[in-house]
Scaffold this motif. Structure first.
Motif, mmCIF file in Angstrom:
data_model
loop_
_atom_site.group_PDB
_atom_site.id
_atom_site.type_symbol
_atom_site.label_atom_id
_atom_site.label_comp_id
_atom_site.label_asym_id
_atom_site.label_seq_id
_atom_site.Cartn_x
_atom_site.Cartn_y
_atom_site.Cartn_z
ATOM 1 N N PHE A 95 -35.107 -6.401 43.285
ATOM 2 C CA PHE A 95 -34.008 -5.590 43.792
ATOM 3 C C PHE A 95 -32.662 -6.295 43.584
ATOM 4 O O PHE A 95 -31.721 -5.747 43.022
ATOM 5 N N LEU A 96 -32.591 -7.542 44.004
ATOM 6 C CA LEU A 96 -31.344 -8.303 43.888
ATOM 7 C C LEU A 96 -30.956 -8.522 42.433
ATOM 8 O O LEU A 96 -29.783 -8.411 42.053
ATOM 9 N N PHE A 97 -31.976 -8.817 41.648
ATOM 10 C CA PHE A 97 -31.771 -9.075 40.218
ATOM 11 C C PHE A 97 -31.121 -7.843 39.549
ATOM 12 O O PHE A 97 -30.113 -7.937 38.853
ATOM 13 N N ILE A 98 -31.717 -6.654 39.812
ATOM 14 C CA ILE A 98 -31.180 -5.413 39.239
ATOM 15 C C ILE A 98 -29.779 -5.143 39.801
ATOM 16 O O ILE A 98 -28.856 -4.767 39.079
ATOM 17 N N LEU A 99 -29.633 -5.358 41.091
ATOM 18 C CA LEU A 99 -28.356 -5.102 41.741
ATOM 19 C C LEU A 99 -27.221 -5.855 41.045
ATOM 20 O O LEU A 99 -26.213 -5.274 40.634
ATOM 21 N N LEU A 100 -27.437 -7.157 40.869
ATOM 22 C CA LEU A 100 -26.377 -7.977 40.297
ATOM 23 C C LEU A 100 -26.139 -7.663 38.829
ATOM 24 O O LEU A 100 -25.003 -7.497 38.377
ATOM 25 N N LEU A 101 -27.252 -7.559 38.096
ATOM 26 C CA LEU A 101 -27.143 -7.336 36.654
ATOM 27 C C LEU A 101 -26.509 -5.973 36.365
ATOM 28 O O LEU A 101 -25.647 -5.828 35.489
ATOM 29 N N SER A 102 -26.948 -4.945 37.120
ATOM 30 C CA SER A 102 -26.422 -3.593 36.851
ATOM 31 C C SER A 102 -24.961 -3.514 37.260
ATOM 32 O O SER A 102 -24.159 -2.844 36.612
ATOM 33 N N LEU A 103 -24.617 -4.217 38.309
ATOM 34 C CA LEU A 103 -23.219 -4.233 38.741
ATOM 35 C C LEU A 103 -22.348 -4.796 37.619
ATOM 36 O O LEU A 103 -21.326 -4.206 37.232
ATOM 37 N N LEU A 104 -22.792 -5.909 37.083
ATOM 38 C CA LEU A 104 -22.075 -6.555 35.990
ATOM 39 C C LEU A 104 -21.975 -5.612 34.796
ATOM 40 O O LEU A 104 -20.905 -5.407 34.219
ATOM 41 N N ALA A 105 -23.128 -5.022 34.431
ATOM 42 C CA ALA A 105 -23.168 -4.137 33.265
ATOM 43 C C ALA A 105 -22.205 -2.968 33.434
ATOM 44 O O ALA A 105 -21.472 -2.598 32.515
ATOM 45 N N GLN A 106 -22.199 -2.383 34.634
ATOM 46 C CA GLN A 106 -21.422 -1.158 34.820
ATOM 47 C C GLN A 106 -19.911 -1.379 34.807
ATOM 48 O O GLN A 106 -19.155 -0.447 34.596
ATOM 49 N N PHE A 132 -40.201 0.978 40.984
ATOM 50 C CA PHE A 132 -39.443 2.189 41.263
ATOM 51 C C PHE A 132 -38.471 1.976 42.426
ATOM 52 O O PHE A 132 -37.288 2.279 42.331
ATOM 53 N N LEU A 133 -39.027 1.394 43.500
ATOM 54 C CA LEU A 133 -38.198 1.238 44.693
ATOM 55 C C LEU A 133 -37.024 0.295 44.436
ATOM 56 O O LEU A 133 -35.900 0.538 44.872
ATOM 57 N N ALA A 134 -37.301 -0.811 43.704
ATOM 58 C CA ALA A 134 -36.222 -1.768 43.431
ATOM 59 C C ALA A 134 -35.151 -1.118 42.568
ATOM 60 O O ALA A 134 -33.946 -1.241 42.832
ATOM 61 N N GLY A 135 -35.567 -0.390 41.521
ATOM 62 C CA GLY A 135 -34.605 0.277 40.635
ATOM 63 C C GLY A 135 -33.817 1.329 41.397
ATOM 64 O O GLY A 135 -32.588 1.381 41.332
ATOM 65 N N PHE A 136 -34.548 2.164 42.147
ATOM 66 C CA PHE A 136 -33.901 3.224 42.914
ATOM 67 C C PHE A 136 -32.913 2.631 43.910
ATOM 68 O O PHE A 136 -31.738 2.991 43.954
ATOM 69 N N GLY A 137 -33.426 1.652 44.669
ATOM 70 C CA GLY A 137 -32.613 1.088 45.752
ATOM 71 C C GLY A 137 -31.381 0.377 45.227
ATOM 72 O O GLY A 137 -30.270 0.596 45.726
ATOM 73 N N ALA A 138 -31.572 -0.425 44.183
ATOM 74 C CA ALA A 138 -30.447 -1.229 43.692
ATOM 75 C C ALA A 138 -29.352 -0.332 43.132
ATOM 76 O O ALA A 138 -28.163 -0.514 43.435
ATOM 77 N N ILE A 139 -29.747 0.644 42.323
ATOM 78 C CA ILE A 139 -28.716 1.512 41.729
ATOM 79 C C ILE A 139 -28.078 2.392 42.801
ATOM 80 O O ILE A 139 -26.851 2.575 42.835
ATOM 81 N N ALA A 140 -28.915 2.923 43.698
ATOM 82 C CA ALA A 140 -28.361 3.749 44.773
ATOM 83 C C ALA A 140 -27.332 2.953 45.572
ATOM 84 O O ALA A 140 -26.268 3.470 45.918
ATOM 85 N N VAL A 141 -27.640 1.684 45.826
ATOM 86 C CA VAL A 141 -26.705 0.856 46.594
ATOM 87 C C VAL A 141 -25.414 0.613 45.809
ATOM 88 O O VAL A 141 -24.310 0.759 46.343
ATOM 89 N N THR A 142 -25.544 0.290 44.510
ATOM 90 C CA THR A 142 -24.307 0.046 43.746
ATOM 91 C C THR A 142 -23.465 1.321 43.648
ATOM 92 O O THR A 142 -22.243 1.267 43.684
ATOM 93 N N TRP A 143 -24.118 2.455 43.538
ATOM 94 C CA TRP A 143 -23.355 3.706 43.425
ATOM 95 C C TRP A 143 -22.786 4.130 44.778
ATOM 96 O O TRP A 143 -21.647 4.561 44.868
ATOM 97 N N LEU A 144 -23.587 3.989 45.793
ATOM 98 C CA LEU A 144 -23.114 4.368 47.127
ATOM 99 C C LEU A 144 -21.928 3.494 47.534
ATOM 100 O O LEU A 144 -20.910 3.980 48.011
ATOM 101 N N GLY A 145 -22.092 2.191 47.293
ATOM 102 C CA GLY A 145 -21.036 1.255 47.680
ATOM 103 C C GLY A 145 -19.735 1.554 46.957
ATOM 104 O O GLY A 145 -18.665 1.642 47.564
ATOM 105 N N ALA A 146 -19.837 1.762 45.643
ATOM 106 C CA ALA A 146 -18.628 1.996 44.861
ATOM 107 C C ALA A 146 -18.004 3.341 45.228
ATOM 108 O O ALA A 146 -16.777 3.476 45.326
ATOM 109 N N ALA A 147 -18.867 4.353 45.432
ATOM 110 C CA ALA A 147 -18.334 5.673 45.795
ATOM 111 C C ALA A 147 -17.601 5.587 47.132
ATOM 112 O O ALA A 147 -16.506 6.138 47.294
ATOM 113 N N LEU A 148 -18.206 4.867 48.064
ATOM 114 C CA LEU A 148 -17.584 4.691 49.376
ATOM 115 C C LEU A 148 -16.243 3.974 49.241
ATOM 116 O O LEU A 148 -15.240 4.362 49.830
ATOM 117 N N PHE A 149 -16.250 2.937 48.416
ATOM 118 C CA PHE A 149 -15.024 2.176 48.192
ATOM 119 C C PHE A 149 -13.900 3.094 47.695
ATOM 120 O O PHE A 149 -12.814 3.135 48.244
#
Lengths: 110, 802
Positions: A3-14, A41-58
């Motif tokens: 989860f953390l790995f995807i979170l950080l990497l996808s954040l960087l990528a995006q 599935f859960l890690a991918g779903f959760g990590a991307i959902a968090v990066t999108w939710l966080g940024a949208a909220l921001f």
């Protein structure tokens, strides 16, 4: 971990790459690191959902929600919060599905 | 098994990503649209509004830009090139999507962005020759070195902005429709000017008038469709002598009646929608210098139609509004003069019946010989569909907009098998006019600048510290009486246009005796005072009458007098006709409820105020009565009903006219019967809900987003009517209200429905909407130099050359 790995990497990528880079990141990360399909599935779903939710909220907060309110009205859902949930869901499904694919491909190859 | 699972999952992922990465009809590409890293979420930010330094390749010297509290840029450049470069850059920053969208619409390219829904609109634009005429105009403009330099610099400025955008910085609408901005070109500037001509002059009644002529004959047409109205207050005061020797008027050819054109009408050209402008002489103002006001009425939309700017460089210091995408200032003022425009509405668009030799349509008959038809193939790209090829036939008159076997888009106005002759196809250099007007120091400079303004013809109001003037300026074809009131004969050379009214002989008046000048789209000049035929369907006289009534009463006018005038909701329509209508009511026969409605109307002061009920009652009654009188004789699908002016005249003075009778019934109806019947209909249909009847609600005014996006417009609650000075009617109304006080230090006030930014997530998208509705004007900050009054602006940009 995954989860953390995807979170950080996808954040960087995006920050630099188009939105679909999340699918590549999730696929690759799950290919390398995932141990179970459900976990992938859960890690991918959760990590991307968090990066999108966080940024949208921001953006919603720093722009006073002016645009998100209009877009919500346009899409006839009338609530920027619902729009935020839908955003997280779309990102999450793409993340989860691509991570699951990565894991399955790994299983097929190895 | 493992492979099947892996392949299925991967395919599903790819399919999902693919589906989310494209649009489906009106559904946006959800992936890039929703992603908060590149999608709409981040479009809302109101950034860049702090002082900064920018480096832009293409500038010759540093440019100072000061933003005031309304976010109007005040541009201080050291040369003309940098001035227009900076204007292009800053306009694009505020309005890139809007300017591109408008030029796509003008050029018939909306289908590229939207898809099949807009195909017919695009085809219409191609058929009436918009791009072809824009190209010709562009050539003419570029032949003038100054115009070319201005267009090139502005274009480079827009492109400097586009070039630095990454997809995630695109304005909201690009993300929604999923496309990217293309480079700006000088052709797009020409297209915007053509679009202006189309909006102002792209109408005609020729087809419906021909149908009327065929059905009722010349005597009825002469009676019901007079060339000069019953009541009129022409722009040039009646009795003003001309001081020129007119050209010989072309002789009227033998009578010609074109074939019946049978189409279902969509809608008639809205009557009495236009603009106001006026100026009053210094002898009648409080400070001794002239005052000028201008409020152009347009179909209101967001982003705002106008972009406000101050342009300052050696030889120029001007302030005002312009359509985003065009360089310079369109309506505004400089240190010496002020000016504004209203549409003239002369008949500058005619249709010629074309006789083709055969079905191949390669030749047409003209001047006793077969002449070749020129064919131009138009390519229309359609989003998600095939490219459509459309062949447009050109005669020497102009393009044949529609052929007999086709269904025209605006069927009421566009006869099939008819060629279009239109001043928008004649090239002049309108841009040059703006460039020179912006720099003009006096009336002579101003008039000289107007000589290159062809289309659309405008009533240009003018004021400097000593003079006031108004000029109905543009390219007017030299016509015989009533030429083009009906469909013309495309084979007879006598029906061709025969040159132009000389530019120095257009209707004009300088410092008239009465001490003021004004226009509200009415007839420019009485035929008794003017040798040339300009057309016969100008806006009704009511708005101008009210303007003149108020101006005539002013002796110590202040800017606030003009502000109040611009918000005047009074209308001469009910004043002229309502007492007669009420008198015709059979009072004893009215029910209690009907009596109440009668009393409400009888005590009305003819003000169309937002919170009043009588305006709603009167409008409904008047529309119903007019409909009841005309609908049997002039059904809307094929015929033009007589004007309001003629109807009022008939109701007041012709109680026995044949037109009151409903020809579809055996008995004979009379005016009192129709008046009583329609009155009872509206009185009885009233519910108890008072708020719905308030004029501000009943007239259902709103301002929409240019692409009609739900949620991106606003509902309006405001007074006014089509025939009041405050001409807000439906979505049509004052798009910019300006008042300028002349003198050693020009001062000005203004407001517009919207704001500087085109970004629907910005505060400056609609920050002025409420002030505009309530009739507040903001003082316009007119700076003398880059260092003038530094405290008035808090944000300053420095644009530096690379």
């Amino acid at each position: 971990m995954l989860f953390l790995f995807i979170l950080l990497l996808s954040l960087l990528a995006q920050f630099f790459l188009p939105w679909w880079s999340i699918a590549v990141v999730c696929f690759g990360a799950a290919f390398l690191k995932a141990r179970y399909g459900g976990q992938a599935f859960l890690a991918g779903f959760g990590a991307i959902a968090v990066t999108w939710l966080g940024a949208a909220l921001f953006w919603h907060v720093v722009t006073d929600g002016l645009l998100s309110t209009r877009v919500a009205a346009m899409l006839t859902i009338n609530s920027p919060w619902l729009l935020m949930a839908a955003t997280a869901l779309v990102g999450g499904v793409v993340g989860g599905l691509s991570a699951l694919s990565g894991f399955y491909v790994r299983r097929a190859v190895v | 098994m493992k492979w099947v699972r892996a392949i299925l999952a991967t395919l599903l992922t790819l399919a999902l990503v693919y589906a989310l990465n494209r649009t489906f009809g009106i559904v946006p590409a959800l992936g890039p649209f929703l992603s908060p890293y590149e999608g709409f979420w981040r479009s809302g930010s109101d950034d860049d509004f702090t002082s900064e330094e920018l480096t832009l390749a293409g500038l010759k010297a540093p440019v100072q830009v000061r933003f005031d509290s309304l976010r109007v840029p005040h541009i201080f450049a050291q040369n003309d090139h940098d001035l227009y470069f900076a204007q292009g850059y800053l306009t694009a920053k505020d309005r890139l999507w809007q300017m591109e969208f408008m030029t796509h619409a003008a050029a018939g390219r909306l289908s590229e962005l939207i898809g099949e829904q807009t195909l017919e609109m695009d085809r219409y634009q191609r058929r009436i020759g918009m791009v072809a005429s824009a190209r010709k105009s562009l050539e003419k403009m570029q032949a003038d070195p100054q115009s070319k330099a201005v267009m090139d610099a502005y274009t480079a400025g827009v492109n400097a902005y586009i070039d630095q955008l990454s997809p995630r910085d695109y304005p909201f609408e690009y993300k929604l429709l999923h496309y990217a901005p293309e480079p700006w070109t000088t052709l797009k500037i020409a297209l915007l000017l053509k679009m202006l001509a189309q909006d102002m002059t792209g109408y005609s009644d020729d087809l419906r008038m021909t149908n009327t002529l065929r059905k009722y004959g010349p005597a009825v047409v002469k009676d019901l469709f007079p060339n000069y109205p019953f009541r009129e207050e022409p722009i040039v005061p009646a009795g003003t002598p001309t001081n020129f020797t007119p050209l010989p008027i072309p002789p009227s050819p033998a009578e010609f009646m074109a074939g019946m054109a049978s189409h279902t009408l969509e809608r008639q050209k809205p009557e009495n929608l236009g603009s106001n402008n006026w100026a009053i002489t210094g002898a009648r103002t409080a400070n001794g210098y002239p005052l000028l006001a201008s409020d152009p009425h347009l179909n209101l939309s967001l982003p705002s139609i106008w972009h406000v700017v101050q342009l300052h460089a050696p030889g120029i210091n001007t302030y005002g509004v312009i359509i985003p995408g065009a360089p310079g200032v369109g309506i505004g003022f400089n240190e010496r003069i002020a000016w504004g425009m209203t549409n003239v509405g002369a008949d500058v668009l005619d249709w010629y019946e074309i006789r083709f030799k055969d079905q191949k349509r390669q030749e047409y008959w003209h001047d006793n010989q077969w002449k070749p038809v020129r064919r131009v193939v138009e390519k229309i790209n359609v989003k998600g569909g095939e490219t459509l090829l459309d062949t447009v036939l050109y005669t020497h008159h102009g393009p044949v907009a529609y052929l007999p076997n086709e269904e025209p888009l605006r069927s009421g106005n566009t006869p099939t098998g008819h060629a279009l002759r239109w001043t928008a196809h004649d090239t002049q250099n309108e841009l040059k006019t703006l460039i020179l007007v912006n720099r003009a120091a006096n009336y002579q400079d101003f008039r000289k600048a107007l000589t290159t303004w062809a289309a659309p013809a405008f009533n240009f109001v003018f004021a400097d510290a000593r003079n006031i003037a108004i000029v109905s300026n543009g390219l007017f074809p030299l016509k015989w009486q009533e030429q083009g009131k009906f469909l013309l004969d495309g084979s007879n050379p006598a029906h061709d246009w025969h040159g132009w009214i000389p530019m120095d002989q257009v209707p004009q008046v300088l410092n008239p005796q009465r001490g003021f000048v004004s226009s509200a789209n009415q007839t420019p000049v009485s035929p008794k005072d003017y040798p040339y035929y300009l057309g016969s369907s100008f806006a009704g006289y009511e708005r101008s009458a009210r303007i003149n009534q108020r101006l005539a009463a002013m002796t110590q006018a202040t800017p606030d007098s003009f502000r109040l005038m611009q918000m005047d909701n009074y209308s001469f329509v009910p004043r002229n006709v309502l007492p007669t209508m009420l008198k015709l009511l059979d009072q004893p026969a009215l029910s209690e409820k009907q009596q109440k409605v009668y009393q409400t109307l009888a005590s009305w002061n003819y003000q169309f105020d937002a919170d009043k009920i009588p305006p709603s009652l009167f409008e409904e009654w008047w529309q119903r009565l007019a409909h009841a009188i005309w609908v049997d004789d002039f059904p809307q699908d094929k015929f033009k009903a007589p004007t309001r002016d003629r109807l009022v005249q008939m109701i007041l003075a012709e109680p026995n006219a044949r037109w009151y009778d409903d020809v579809t019934t055996p008995q004979k109806e009379t005016l009192p019967q129709l008046v009583n019947r329609t009155f009872k209909q509206i009185a009885d249909s009233l519910g108890t809900e008072g708020d719905q009847l308030k004029w501000g609600t009943a007239k259902n005014s709103n301002i929409r987003h240019m692409a009609q996006l739900p949620g991106f417009g606003e509902k309006l609650f405001s007074g006014g009517s089509a025939n009041s000075i405050n001409a807000l009617n439906g979505s049509h109304g004052p798009s910019w209200r300006m008042v300028v006080q002349m003198g050693p230090q020009v001062q000005a006030w203004g407001v517009y429905p919207g704001g500087q930014s085109g970004n629907p997530g910005s505060r400056f998208y609609d920050n002025l909407l409420n002030d505009w509705q309530s009739g507040k004007l903001h003082q316009l900050l007119f700076l003398r130099s880059a260092a003038d009054r530094p405290a008035t602006t808090s944000v300053q940009w420095t644009l530096k050359q690379h």
